[in-house]
Design a protein around this motif. Structure first.
Motif: not given
Length: 122
Positions: A12-20, A71-75
């Motif tokens: 996805s986008s870098a925004g998703e990485l920042r969300s994670l 935590a990754v799965a919940a995100w």
């Protein structure tokens, strides 16, 4: 265990990485043992184009693979598109696509196995 570097990519986008990254910082278990920073990454084998954004994680004492994977799965469950997540340490790549119980257990075992390798696993 000394410091260990992991890279996380999200389809996805870098925004998703920042969300994670924000999600991991908000998770008490993960926050205690992981430092997370979004950086430009190096394209992997077979990938073309410019460097891709990656979330670099540095772990230390108190690292819990199970807490991190959960935590990754919940995100991922909070995301509208539920992106594929790739966790890389050295030559080992762990992919989360559906975050089923079986996939979470396999990812946790793989990360724990890497931890058991210590310095030799780098």
């Amino acid at each position: 265990m000394g410091a260990v570097l992991f890279e996380v990519r999200v389809d996805s986008s870098a925004g998703e990485l920042r969300s994670l990254q924000g999600w991991l910082r908000a998770d008490p278990e993960t926050r205690r043992s992981v430092t997370a920073q979004v950086r430009g990454g190096v394209p992997g084998p077979g990938e073309m184009g410019t460097a891709l954004d990656v979330l670099q994680l540095v772990t230390g004492n108190g690292w819990s693979a199970a807490s991190f994977v959960l935590a990754v799965a919940a995100w991922r469950q909070t995301r509208p598109q539920r992106p594929r997540v790739e966790i890389r340490r050295g030559d080992t790549v762990i992919v989360l696509t559906d975050c089923s119980e079986q996939e979470i257990q396999q990812a946790t075992r793989a990360l724990d196995r890497l931890d058991g390798e210590g310095e030799a696993g780098r």
